[in-house]
Design a protein around this motif. Structure first.
Motif, mmCIF file in Angstrom:
data_model
loop_
_atom_site.group_PDB
_atom_site.id
_atom_site.type_symbol
_atom_site.label_atom_id
_atom_site.label_comp_id
_atom_site.label_asym_id
_atom_site.label_seq_id
_atom_site.Cartn_x
_atom_site.Cartn_y
_atom_site.Cartn_z
ATOM 1 N N ASP A 12 34.218 42.217 31.518
ATOM 2 C CA ASP A 12 34.877 43.332 32.208
ATOM 3 C C ASP A 12 34.406 43.434 33.651
ATOM 4 N N LYS A 32 35.331 39.946 35.870
ATOM 5 C CA LYS A 32 36.602 39.328 35.526
ATOM 6 C C LYS A 32 37.260 38.705 36.755
ATOM 7 N N ARG A 58 41.966 47.301 29.276
ATOM 8 C CA ARG A 58 41.077 46.776 30.320
ATOM 9 C C ARG A 58 39.629 46.753 29.831
ATOM 10 N N ASN A 59 39.472 46.373 28.564
ATOM 11 C CA ASN A 59 38.164 46.194 27.929
ATOM 12 C C ASN A 59 37.315 47.462 27.866
ATOM 13 N N SER A 60 37.949 48.614 28.006
ATOM 14 C CA SER A 60 37.188 49.861 27.886
ATOM 15 C C SER A 60 37.114 50.337 26.440
#
Length: 569
Positions: free
Chosen positions: A137, A140, A495-497
């Motif tokens: 994240d 990236k 978004r990888n959260s």
């Protein structure tokens, strides 16, 4: 000599001797470590293996790396130290740097961190999957956004040719803000903020640079750094768009920008604040999306939703929504107005500022400098033959008195109060000087709420509740009423959260005859709460537990947002 991981697992009865010997033999054949093999090929929980590693090496275990990383240290230390995902800094003092690693045997990275920082290194442990996720994240592809921002900054730097911007005239500053790199940078930040679903953009100056941070789903996250020479004209450009005075940097200013992106219109509320290193700018992004204003989409449970729909159809009375700043009160109020608006009724609102624009609703903007206050405007509105009135906030006795009088003379009045829970609204009104008999005769309902982050439906995973979380829950609320829950994982969609949007958790008091009697008789908050709990009022904590059981959110989110003063049965 530390106990081996196999012996720890054997002792805790997580593996039998036969399976352990077979796994060790397979490790020797494949050149793998035992923990790695058990997780990747034998279906063992990575979390449980890391609990054993933590015990084996005596290293404290970090569970949420996003909240633990020290971003100031990340900027100060060489970026190469972290790019391979071998460690991240989580704190320091005068003599010690604290880092987190996923490989407790990686002594080389410890030595590299000591050399880079000049400090002794204290090591903590984190699961490898968590380290990989955060590293992916964070680094990236250096992201298209940051690459583009870097190019724009370099382009602008070439245009300056060593000019001291502090000595520029206002006309020269204005021309600089209209230069192509500055215009492109402002548009880039605004566009990226909308793409990231940010609710706020923060531009924060320091001695030699500025940070741009986005608030997404209620959490602030650093997005990029600006050089000093880009920060100054960028701030001026935003002020010009918001029709603020670029020459005035000593006092706070507020303005608005109407911004269009991909054929959608957004309202930006701009606020500037003088700080030691220059003006800090915050841009609040307001979306004109009426799908957000459906009562059914707020997250209210069916029982409370039915009660709410009944009270908003009443011809007169007072309805309050309470909670801290940023808890979604305005969205709830406008969802109620959106539900009842029609050609047959006259709805008028008093707001500061106007956040949602509803067709068929008369909306008034407060302007205290011009004498347009909540109280004066409310008096004027009462001469406009309204059926429904929304008062953005009640914060003084005069406004409270007029609003309550209006609610008793044939008007349905909505408003907000800043209190921690629903029952405290009654106390707050009494503190403002409103007698109990007036409150009881006008009040229809009080809703208290908070916003919690919603798990991404594409990547959430169901796991057993970790022991540490069980302990935190028990200390705060009581015995945890479930053994498993969904947790964030992270994917491209979110978004990888691990989270995608927010919803409300609520508690609601419909004011019955018994509650009116208690308010009139000046019963204490504790007495009201006890009565309401005995008669079925569900607290925000219980609302949060429902969201956990439905797989909507995580136990950590409920602990983060709810002010607990009760033990949930």
């Amino acid at each position: 000599m530390p106990e081996k991981i196999g012996q720890i697992l054997l002792r805790d009865k997580l593996i039998d001797e036969f399976s352990l010997e077979a796994a060790l033999s397979e490790c020797r054949d494949k050149g793998m470590r035992l923990g790695e093999l058990l997780v990747s090929q034998k279906g063992f929980s990575e979390e449980r293996i890391y609990f054993a590693l933590s015990e084996q090496f005596g290293l404290p275990l970090v569970h949420n790396l996003d909240d633990s990383i020290d971003y100031e240290l990340l900027k100060e230390l060489p970026v190469e130290l972290f790019k391979q995902g071998r460690c991240f800094p989580i704190g320091s003092d005068d003599t010690v740097l604290r880092i987190v690693v996923s490989d407790p045997l990686d002594l080389a990275i410890v030595m590299e961190a000591e050399i880079a920082s000049g400090l002794m290194v204290e090591t903590f442990l984190v699961q490898q999957s968590e380290m990989v996720r955060v590293c992916k994240d964070f680094f990236k592809n250096e992201s298209f956004f940051k690459e583009t921002a870097g190019k724009i900054s370099r382009e602008y730097e070439k245009q300056l040719h060593g000019i001291d911007e502090a000595k520029l005239s206002l006309d020269e500053i204005r021309r600089n803000t209209e230069s192509e790199p500055v215009v492109k940078m402002v548009s880039l930040i605004f566009d990226e903020a909308i793409n990231q679903r940010a609710s706020d953009v923060h531009v924060e100056p320091s001695e030699d640079k500025a940070l741009v941070r986005f608030r997404v789903d209620g959490m602030l996250k650093q997005h990029m750094e600006l050089t000093r020479w880009m920060y100054v004209p960028l701030t001026s450009r935003i002020k010009i768009l918001a029709e603020l005075d670029i020459a005035e940097k000593r006092v706070p200013q507020d303005g608005r920008i109407r911004y269009t992106y991909r054929n959608k219109t957004y309202d930006f509320r701009v606020s500037t604040l003088p700080t030691h290193y220059g003006e800090k700018t915050v841009v609040r992004i307001l979306k004109h999306d009426l799908s957000l204003l459906e009562v059914e989409n707020l997250g209210i449970e069916p029982k409370e939703l039915k009660q709410l729909l009944e009270v908003i159809e009443k011809p007169q009375g007072m309805i309050f929504v309470t909670g801290p700043t940023g808890s979604g009160k305005s969205s709830t109020l406008f969802a109620c107005l959106n539900r009842i608006r029609s050609k047959e009724i006259n709805i008028t609102t008093i707001e500061n500022p106007i956040e949602y624009k509803l067709e068929g609703v008369n909306q008034v903007q407060i302007n205290e400098k011009a004498g347009v206050t909540f109280a004066t405007t409310l008096r004027s509105i009462l001469r406009q033959d309204p059926d429904v009135i929304l008062v953005g906030e009640i914060r003084d006795k005069e406004t409270a008195e007029i609003a309550i009088q209006a609610s008793q003379t044939g008007h349905l009045v909505f408003s907000t109060l800043h209190t921690n829970d629903a029952v405290s609204a009654v106390t707050r009104l009494k503190d403002l000087g409103i007698p109990g008999f007036l409150i009881s005769s006008s009040l229809l309902a009080v809703i208290a709420q908070r916003l919690i982050r919603i798990l991404c439906p594409y990547c959430k995973v169901k796991k057993a509740i970790p022991d540490e979380l069980k302990l935190r829950w028990k200390k705060t609320i009581g015995d945890i009423p479930f053994s498993e829950a969904y947790f964030p994982a992270g994917c491209e969609t979110c978004r990888n959260s691990g989270f995608l949007g927010r919803k409300g958790i609520f508690e609601m008091i419909p004011v019955t005859d018994e509650v009116r009697t208690m308010v009139t008789e000046n019963s204490t908050e504790a007495q009201l709460k006890n009565y309401l709990r005995k008669h079925g009022m569900r607290s925000m904590t219980q609302s949060g537990i429902d969201k956990i059981l439905q797989g909507v959110t995580t136990p950590e989110e409920v602990l983060r947002v709810v002010l607990v003063d009760e033990v949930v049965e």
